[in-house]
Design a protein around this motif. Structure first.
Motif, PDB file in Angstrom:
ATOM      1  N   GLU A 190      20.426   6.431  -9.588  1.00  0.00           N
ATOM      2  CA  GLU A 190      20.508   7.570  -9.130  1.00  0.00           C
ATOM      3  C   GLU A 190      20.031   7.405  -7.688  1.00  0.00           C
ATOM      4  O   GLU A 190      20.481   8.281  -7.431  1.00  0.00           O
ATOM      5  N   THR A 206      28.034   8.359 -13.624  1.00  0.00           N
ATOM      6  CA  THR A 206      26.970   9.717 -14.432  1.00  0.00           C
ATOM      7  C   THR A 206      26.466  10.401 -12.386  1.00  0.00           C
ATOM      8  O   THR A 206      26.739  11.593 -12.923  1.00  0.00           O
ATOM      9  N   PHE A 207      25.911   9.587 -11.986  1.00  0.00           N
ATOM     10  CA  PHE A 207      25.286  10.312 -11.273  1.00  0.00           C
ATOM     11  C   PHE A 207      26.286  10.528 -10.378  1.00  0.00           C
ATOM     12  O   PHE A 207      25.147  11.873  -9.864  1.00  0.00           O
ATOM     13  N   GLY A 245      27.143  13.690 -11.644  1.00  0.00           N
ATOM     14  CA  GLY A 245      26.193  14.479 -11.996  1.00  0.00           C
ATOM     15  C   GLY A 245      25.562  15.538 -10.644  1.00  0.00           C
ATOM     16  O   GLY A 245      24.797  17.305  -9.910  1.00  0.00           O
ATOM     17  N   GLN A 258      25.384  19.703  -9.048  1.00  0.00           N
ATOM     18  CA  GLN A 258      24.406  19.804  -8.640  1.00  0.00           C
ATOM     19  C   GLN A 258      25.024  20.443  -7.081  1.00  0.00           C
ATOM     20  O   GLN A 258      24.813  22.262  -7.373  1.00  0.00           O
TER      21      GLN A 258
END
Length: 170
Positions: free
Chosen positions: A97, A128-129, A132, A136
């Protein structure tokens, strides 16, 4: 005590660790549907088309095995651990991440820099990170939209992608 000996044509132990880490990197890209990262890593490793097909099949089998054996978050931890086994100079794909630079992705999208966007996406098999972080960033920008603008944007997205509005349940 079991005694093992290395055969003449056998890979040395450190080469096996590197191969395992690269296989884990391929599997992580495959698992997260990042075809660009998967293809780039595969092209780095192999030149022969028959070997690519066999490797793709083996990665597919391994992905199924991981999916059935582990909960998703545990499977990802196992794969990240395997990918970290490679020495720093042979492991070129960011899987953590902390290594995902969403700000650079947002700036590249804003500038219309398709090459940088593709490079950022291809360099991280674990999207995924990345997704994500992008979500955000969008959420942080929403309060700055003028009134009514969000409705227009979502209507345009639904129109472009043929989506229909699903009523929310209270």
């Amino acid at each position: 005590m079991v005694v093992t000996r290395e055969l003449a044509d056998e890979l040395p132990a450190e080469a096996v660790d590197v191969a395992k880490a690269r296989a884990a990197t391929l599997l992580l890209a495959f698992r997260h549907g990042n075809q660009l990262a998967f293809d780039r890593e595969l092209e780095r490793l192999l030149a022969d088309q028959a070997e690519q097909e066999v490797t793709t099949l083996l990665v597919w089998i391994a992905a199924e095995a991981v999916r059935k054996a582990y909960a998703p978050e545990v499977g990802d931890r196992v794969l990240r651990g395997l990918a970290r086994l490679a020495p720093v100079d042979t492991s070129g794909v960011a899987v953590d991440e902390e290594l995902v630079d969403v700000a650079e992705l947002v700036e590249a999208v804003d500038a219309g820099d398709v090459g940088t966007v593709r490079s950022l996406v291809a360099s991280t098999p674990d999207t995924t990170f990345l997704v994500g972080g992008l979500l955000q960033a969008v959420a942080m920008m929403l309060p700055f939209l003028p009134d009514g603008e969000l409705g227009e944007i979502t209507a345009e997205l639904r129109h472009r992608h043929g989506c229909r509005s699903i009523p929310r349940q209270a």
